[in-house]
Write a protein that holds these residues in place. Sequence first.
Motif, PDB file in Angstrom:
ATOM      1  N   LYS A  39       0.835  -1.207   0.000  1.00  0.00           N
ATOM      2  CA  LYS A  39       0.000   0.000   0.000  1.00  0.00           C
ATOM      3  C   LYS A  39       0.867   1.253   0.000  1.00  0.00           C
ATOM      4  O   LYS A  39       0.630   2.179  -0.787  1.00  0.00           O
ATOM      5  CB  LYS A  39      -0.913  -0.012   1.221  1.00  0.00           C
ATOM      6  N   ARG A  40       1.878   1.286   0.848  1.00  0.00           N
ATOM      7  CA  ARG A  40       2.710   2.479   0.960  1.00  0.00           C
ATOM      8  C   ARG A  40       3.528   2.729  -0.304  1.00  0.00           C
ATOM      9  O   ARG A  40       3.641   3.853  -0.778  1.00  0.00           O
ATOM     10  CB  ARG A  40       3.595   2.386   2.199  1.00  0.00           C
ATOM     11  N   LEU A  41       4.116   1.688  -0.856  1.00  0.00           N
ATOM     12  CA  LEU A  41       4.949   1.912  -2.046  1.00  0.00           C
ATOM     13  C   LEU A  41       4.096   2.328  -3.242  1.00  0.00           C
ATOM     14  O   LEU A  41       4.501   3.191  -4.030  1.00  0.00           O
ATOM     15  CB  LEU A  41       5.828   0.700  -2.348  1.00  0.00           C
ATOM     16  N   GLU A  42       2.911   1.754  -3.369  1.00  0.00           N
ATOM     17  CA  GLU A  42       2.036   2.150  -4.476  1.00  0.00           C
ATOM     18  C   GLU A  42       1.494   3.563  -4.283  1.00  0.00           C
ATOM     19  O   GLU A  42       1.417   4.332  -5.241  1.00  0.00           O
ATOM     20  CB  GLU A  42       0.902   1.136  -4.657  1.00  0.00           C
ATOM     21  N   GLU A  43       1.137   3.918  -3.049  1.00  0.00           N
ATOM     22  CA  GLU A  43       0.671   5.285  -2.782  1.00  0.00           C
ATOM     23  C   GLU A  43       1.757   6.315  -3.075  1.00  0.00           C
ATOM     24  O   GLU A  43       1.463   7.440  -3.461  1.00  0.00           O
ATOM     25  CB  GLU A  43       0.197   5.420  -1.332  1.00  0.00           C
ATOM     26  N   ALA A  44       3.022   5.915  -2.900  1.00  0.00           N
ATOM     27  CA  ALA A  44       4.137   6.821  -3.172  1.00  0.00           C
ATOM     28  C   ALA A  44       4.403   6.962  -4.669  1.00  0.00           C
ATOM     29  O   ALA A  44       5.154   7.836  -5.086  1.00  0.00           O
ATOM     30  CB  ALA A  44       5.399   6.325  -2.456  1.00  0.00           C
ATOM     31  N   GLY A  45       3.798   6.078  -5.490  1.00  0.00           N
ATOM     32  CA  GLY A  45       3.981   6.166  -6.928  1.00  0.00           C
ATOM     33  C   GLY A  45       4.929   5.132  -7.507  1.00  0.00           C
ATOM     34  O   GLY A  45       5.225   5.147  -8.704  1.00  0.00           O
ATOM     35  N   HIS A  46       5.413   4.223  -6.657  1.00  0.00           N
ATOM     36  CA  HIS A  46       6.315   3.177  -7.131  1.00  0.00           C
ATOM     37  C   HIS A  46       5.511   2.011  -7.700  1.00  0.00           C
ATOM     38  O   HIS A  46       4.286   1.945  -7.566  1.00  0.00           O
ATOM     39  CB  HIS A  46       7.221   2.703  -5.985  1.00  0.00           C
ATOM     40  N   THR A  47       6.211   1.063  -8.308  1.00  0.00           N
ATOM     41  CA  THR A  47       5.584  -0.092  -8.936  1.00  0.00           C
ATOM     42  C   THR A  47       5.879  -1.350  -8.126  1.00  0.00           C
ATOM     43  O   THR A  47       7.039  -1.608  -7.792  1.00  0.00           O
ATOM     44  CB  THR A  47       6.139  -0.275 -10.366  1.00  0.00           C
ATOM     45  N   LEU A  48       4.842  -2.122  -7.833  1.00  0.00           N
ATOM     46  CA  LEU A  48       5.043  -3.429  -7.213  1.00  0.00           C
ATOM     47  C   LEU A  48       5.486  -4.369  -8.327  1.00  0.00           C
ATOM     48  O   LEU A  48       4.703  -4.735  -9.202  1.00  0.00           O
ATOM     49  CB  LEU A  48       3.757  -3.936  -6.555  1.00  0.00           C
ATOM     50  N   ALA A  49       6.756  -4.742  -8.308  1.00  0.00           N
ATOM     51  CA  ALA A  49       7.327  -5.585  -9.352  1.00  0.00           C
ATOM     52  C   ALA A  49       7.002  -7.053  -9.138  1.00  0.00           C
ATOM     53  O   ALA A  49       6.856  -7.808 -10.099  1.00  0.00           O
ATOM     54  CB  ALA A  49       8.846  -5.393  -9.405  1.00  0.00           C
ATOM     55  N   ALA A  50       6.899  -7.464  -7.874  1.00  0.00           N
ATOM     56  CA  ALA A  50       6.617  -8.858  -7.539  1.00  0.00           C
ATOM     57  C   ALA A  50       6.313  -8.941  -6.055  1.00  0.00           C
ATOM     58  O   ALA A  50       6.650  -8.032  -5.287  1.00  0.00           O
ATOM     59  CB  ALA A  50       7.809  -9.749  -7.872  1.00  0.00           C
ATOM     60  N   ARG A  51       5.673 -10.055  -5.681  1.00  0.00           N
ATOM     61  CA  ARG A  51       5.382 -10.274  -4.261  1.00  0.00           C
ATOM     62  C   ARG A  51       5.430 -11.768  -3.993  1.00  0.00           C
ATOM     63  O   ARG A  51       4.961 -12.569  -4.812  1.00  0.00           O
ATOM     64  CB  ARG A  51       4.013  -9.712  -3.906  1.00  0.00           C
ATOM     65  N   ALA A  52       6.017 -12.129  -2.847  1.00  0.00           N
ATOM     66  CA  ALA A  52       6.121 -13.547  -2.497  1.00  0.00           C
ATOM     67  C   ALA A  52       6.071 -13.723  -0.992  1.00  0.00           C
ATOM     68  O   ALA A  52       6.443 -12.821  -0.233  1.00  0.00           O
ATOM     69  CB  ALA A  52       7.426 -14.133  -3.035  1.00  0.00           C
ATOM     70  N   ILE A  53       5.605 -14.885  -0.590  1.00  0.00           N
ATOM     71  CA  ILE A  53       5.716 -15.315   0.806  1.00  0.00           C
ATOM     72  C   ILE A  53       6.659 -16.505   0.798  1.00  0.00           C
ATOM     73  O   ILE A  53       6.463 -17.463   0.039  1.00  0.00           O
ATOM     74  CB  ILE A  53       4.345 -15.691   1.394  1.00  0.00           C
ATOM     75  N   VAL A  54       7.703 -16.409   1.609  1.00  0.00           N
ATOM     76  CA  VAL A  54       8.759 -17.412   1.644  1.00  0.00           C
ATOM     77  C   VAL A  54       8.888 -17.927   3.074  1.00  0.00           C
ATOM     78  O   VAL A  54       8.835 -17.131   4.023  1.00  0.00           O
ATOM     79  CB  VAL A  54      10.099 -16.800   1.170  1.00  0.00           C
ATOM     80  N   ILE A  55       9.065 -19.219   3.236  1.00  0.00           N
ATOM     81  CA  ILE A  55       9.216 -19.779   4.580  1.00  0.00           C
ATOM     82  C   ILE A  55      10.547 -19.357   5.208  1.00  0.00           C
ATOM     83  O   ILE A  55      11.472 -18.955   4.512  1.00  0.00           O
ATOM     84  CB  ILE A  55       9.079 -21.322   4.585  1.00  0.00           C
ATOM     85  N   ASP A  56      10.611 -19.464   6.526  1.00  0.00           N
ATOM     86  CA  ASP A  56      11.817 -19.110   7.285  1.00  0.00           C
ATOM     87  C   ASP A  56      12.897 -20.160   7.051  1.00  0.00           C
ATOM     88  O   ASP A  56      13.146 -21.028   7.896  1.00  0.00           O
ATOM     89  CB  ASP A  56      11.491 -19.038   8.782  1.00  0.00           C
ATOM     90  N   ASP A  57      13.547 -20.071   5.904  1.00  0.00           N
ATOM     91  CA  ASP A  57      14.592 -21.017   5.527  1.00  0.00           C
ATOM     92  C   ASP A  57      15.621 -20.265   4.686  1.00  0.00           C
ATOM     93  O   ASP A  57      15.248 -19.630   3.682  1.00  0.00           O
ATOM     94  CB  ASP A  57      13.978 -22.173   4.721  1.00  0.00           C
TER      95      ASP A  57
END
Length: 186
Positions: A39-57
């Motif tokens: 939310k914050r990066l998009e509101e600032a005008g940046h682009t969400l290039a990718a998103r992932a959830i990764v396990i603690d490994d």
Amino acid sequence: MSASRIDETRPFVPVNIAVMTVSDTRTFADDRSGDTLVKRLEEAGHTLAARAIVIDDVAEIVSQLQAWIADPGVDAVISTGGTGLTGRDVTVEAFRSVFEKEIDGFSVAFHMISWEKVGTSTIQSRATAGVAHGTYLFALPGSPGACKDGWDGILKYQLDYRHRPCNLVEIMPRLEEHRRAEAGAT
């Protein structure tokens, strides 16, 4: 922030940012910290290039980091989670294994901001940042509050080309100059 300011005469330059949540239990449906960063990066005008959830490994985190570092469409990675002191908190070790240079001041600035909110409890965070192959890497703690603090107090400014007296965006073209020099010498 009295020495910081936005120079409106300079153009805004959007940054392509990937968001990684490090957790054994989160899903996209309940990832409040990842949602906060997006939310914050998009509101600032940046682009969400990718998103992932990764396990603690470590290997899983490194693998995702390396994929994004190799992707020319990703300028920066911001992670949330795994920066504490427990046995499963391995984000910092994973990040440091890929850093070419560590941005020591990021941790210092984060702790200064955090001190104002949680006092001595800030010592339990190992927020860190660095650079690898021209990509900025930032590791924040896993709480939405810590993500807000890291973005609102540091990243919002340092990822804005208009920020004065200096910012990380304006030096992005120079992050790989040593590789270009080496390639030219061969």
